[in-house]
Scaffold this active site. Structure first.
Site, PDB file in Angstrom:
ATOM      1  N   HIS A  38       0.821  -1.206   0.000  1.00 61.06           N
ATOM      2  CA  HIS A  38       0.000   0.000   0.000  1.00 61.06           C
ATOM      3  C   HIS A  38       0.865   1.271   0.000  1.00 61.06           C
ATOM      4  CE1 HIS A  38      -4.003  -1.977   1.410  1.00 61.06           C
ATOM      5  NE2 HIS A  38      -3.422  -2.612   0.412  1.00 61.06           N
TER       6      HIS A  38
ATOM      7  N   GLU B  94       0.717   3.987   1.720  1.00 64.11           N
ATOM      8  CA  GLU B  94       1.108   4.493   3.038  1.00 64.11           C
ATOM      9  C   GLU B  94       2.295   3.694   3.571  1.00 64.11           C
ATOM     10  OE1 GLU B  94      -1.800   3.507   1.953  1.00 64.11           O
ATOM     11  OE2 GLU B  94      -3.471   4.591   2.857  1.00 64.11           O
TER      12      GLU B  94
ATOM     13  N   CYS C 271      -6.334   1.860   5.119  1.00 68.24           N
ATOM     14  CA  CYS C 271      -6.970   0.640   5.622  1.00 68.24           C
ATOM     15  C   CYS C 271      -6.431   0.321   7.027  1.00 68.24           C
ATOM     16  CB  CYS C 271      -6.701  -0.523   4.670  1.00 68.24           C
ATOM     17  SG  CYS C 271      -4.988  -1.068   4.713  1.00 68.24           S
TER      18      CYS C 271
ATOM     19  N   CYS D 286      -2.611  -0.301   7.187  1.00 66.45           N
ATOM     20  CA  CYS D 286      -1.844   0.949   7.097  1.00 66.45           C
ATOM     21  C   CYS D 286      -2.002   1.748   8.382  1.00 66.45           C
ATOM     22  CB  CYS D 286      -2.292   1.770   5.890  1.00 66.45           C
ATOM     23  SG  CYS D 286      -1.802   1.007   4.336  1.00 66.45           S
TER      24      CYS D 286
HETATM   25  O1  LIG Z   1      -4.910   2.107   2.362  1.00 65.94           O
HETATM   26  C1  LIG Z   1      -4.804   1.765   1.161  1.00 65.94           C
HETATM   27  N1  LIG Z   1      -3.672   2.039   0.456  1.00 65.94           N
HETATM   28  C2  LIG Z   1      -3.439   1.552  -0.799  1.00 65.94           C
HETATM   29  O2  LIG Z   1      -2.389   1.786  -1.397  1.00 65.94           O
HETATM   30  N2  LIG Z   1      -4.422   0.781  -1.376  1.00 65.94           N
HETATM   31  C3  LIG Z   1      -4.188   0.220  -2.695  1.00 65.94           C
HETATM   32  C4  LIG Z   1      -4.033  -1.287  -2.688  1.00 65.94           C
HETATM   33  C5  LIG Z   1      -4.628  -1.700  -4.011  1.00 65.94           C
HETATM   34  O3  LIG Z   1      -3.623  -1.600  -5.017  1.00 65.94           O
HETATM   35  C6  LIG Z   1      -5.702  -0.651  -4.244  1.00 65.94           C
HETATM   36  C7  LIG Z   1      -7.068  -1.036  -3.726  1.00 65.94           C
HETATM   37  O4  LIG Z   1      -7.624  -1.944  -4.560  1.00 65.94           O
HETATM   38  P1  LIG Z   1      -9.120  -1.845  -5.118  1.00 65.94           P
HETATM   39  O5  LIG Z   1      -8.972  -1.608  -6.583  1.00 65.94           O
HETATM   40  O6  LIG Z   1      -9.706  -3.145  -4.769  1.00 65.94           O
HETATM   41  O7  LIG Z   1      -9.818  -0.684  -4.451  1.00 65.94           O
HETATM   42  O8  LIG Z   1      -5.306   0.492  -3.527  1.00 65.94           O
HETATM   43  C8  LIG Z   1      -5.581   0.538  -0.734  1.00 65.94           C
HETATM   44  C9  LIG Z   1      -5.818   1.042   0.513  1.00 65.94           C
HETATM   45  C10 LIG Z   1      -7.068   0.855   1.249  1.00 65.94           C
HETATM   46  O9  LIG Z   1      -7.959   0.150   0.614  1.00 65.94           O
HETATM   47 ZN   LIG Z   2      -3.631   0.147   3.416  1.00 59.75          ZN
END
Ligand SMILES: O=c1[nH]c(=O)n([C@H]2C[C@H](O)[C@@H](COP(=O)(O)O)O2)cc1CO
Ligand SMILES: [Zn+2]
Length: 195
Positions: free
Chosen positions: A79, A81, A105, A108
Site C-alpha cells: 500500500h 502508506e 486501511c 496501514c
Molecule cells: O490504504 C490503502 N492504500 C493503498 O495503497 N491501497 C491500494 C491497494 C490496491 O492496489 C488498491 C485497492 O484496490 P481496489 O482496486 O480493490 O480498491 O489500492 C488501498 C488502501 C485501502 O484500501
Molecule cells: Zn492500506
C-alpha cells in the site's frame, strides 16, 4: 511584479498534490493511491504509491480483483502508506502527518500509529461501511491520531503539467464547475479490501 504571487498552493494543497502525483506511478489498473509524509517542520520526509515489492515482477503477478485470492493483486501489493513509511528519509517521524489520496486501511493504520505519525489527511473514502476502514478508524481514534478530510479549495483549482514542454499551470476560477466529473469522488465500493 513587486507583489508576491497570490495564486499559489496552500501547504495542504501542495502535500496532497504530491500524493496525487505520486499515485500516477502506480501500475494498479483499478486504483492508484499516493501518500506523502511530512515531519513536524512541514518538510516532506517520505513518499509512496501502491505497487509490488522490489524484485517482484509487475508482469508476472496478477492485478485482478476477483476470483481465486492467490490470483488477485491483494496478497501482493504494497500500500501507498506502507511504502511512504518504509521510504522515509528520517528515522523519527513522531508527530508527523501523512497525506493520502485514499483513506488508509486497518493495516496501514497500524503502520501509521507505530511510526509515530499523529495526523492523517485523506482525500477520498470509499462510500458505505467498509470493515477495513471501520477498523482503521477505530485504531486511529484509539491511538489519538487526528483524522482529517482534505479540505478542497473553495473555488476550482487545477494543476496541469505538460511533460512535453516541461511547463506547469495552476488554474483557479471563482466558481466550481458542477458538470466536470471529479475522479476522486467516483471511487466505487465494489472491491474487497484486504491489506
Ligand atoms: O490504504 C490503502 N492504500 C493503498 O495503497 N491501497 C491500494 C491497494 C490496491 O492496489 C488498491 C485497492 O484496490 P481496489 O482496486 O480493490 O480498491 O489500492 C488501498 C488502501 C485501502 O484500501
Ligand atoms: Zn492500506
Amino acid at each position: 511584479m513587486s507583489k508576491p504571487r497570490e495564486d499559489y498552493l496552500s501547504w495542504d494543497e501542495y502535500f496532497m498534490s504530491i500524493a496525487l502525483l505520486s499515485s500516477q506511478r502506480s501500475k494498479d489498473p483499478a486504483t492508484q493511491v499516493g501518500a506523502c509524509i511530512i515531519n513536524k517542520k512541514q518538510r516532506i520526509v517520505g513518499i509512496g504509491y501502491n505497487g509490488l515489492p522490489h524484485g517482484c515482477s509487475d508482469k508476472e503477478l496478477p492485478w485482478g480483483k476477483t476470483g481465486d485470492w492467490m490470483e488477485t493483486k491483494y496478497p501482493y501489493v504494497c500500500h501507498a502508506e506502507m511504502n511512504a513509511i518504509l521510504n522515509k528519509n528520517q528515522a523519527d517521524i513522531d508527530g508527523g502527518t501523512i497525506f493520502t489520496t485514499l483513506y488508509p486501511c486497518n493495516e496501514c493504520a497500524k503502520l501509521i500509529i507505530q511510526s509515530g505519525i499523529s495526523k492523517v489527511v485523506y482525500a477520498n473514502k470509499k462510500p458505505g461501511s467498509v470493515p477495513a476502514f471501520d477498523a482503521s478508524e477505530r485504531l486511529l481514534k484509539m491511538a489519538g491520531v487526528i483524522i482529517s478530510k482534505f479540505d478542497p479549495p473553495a473555488s476550482e483549482k487545477s494543476l496541469k503539467i505538460d511533460l512535453n514542454t516541461g511547463s506547469i499551470s495552476l488554474d483557479s476560477s471563482q466558481q466550481k464547475s458542477i458538470s466536470k466529473p471529479n475522479p476522486l469522488q467516483n471511487i466505487s465500493n465494489d472491491s474487497k479490501i484486504i491489506a
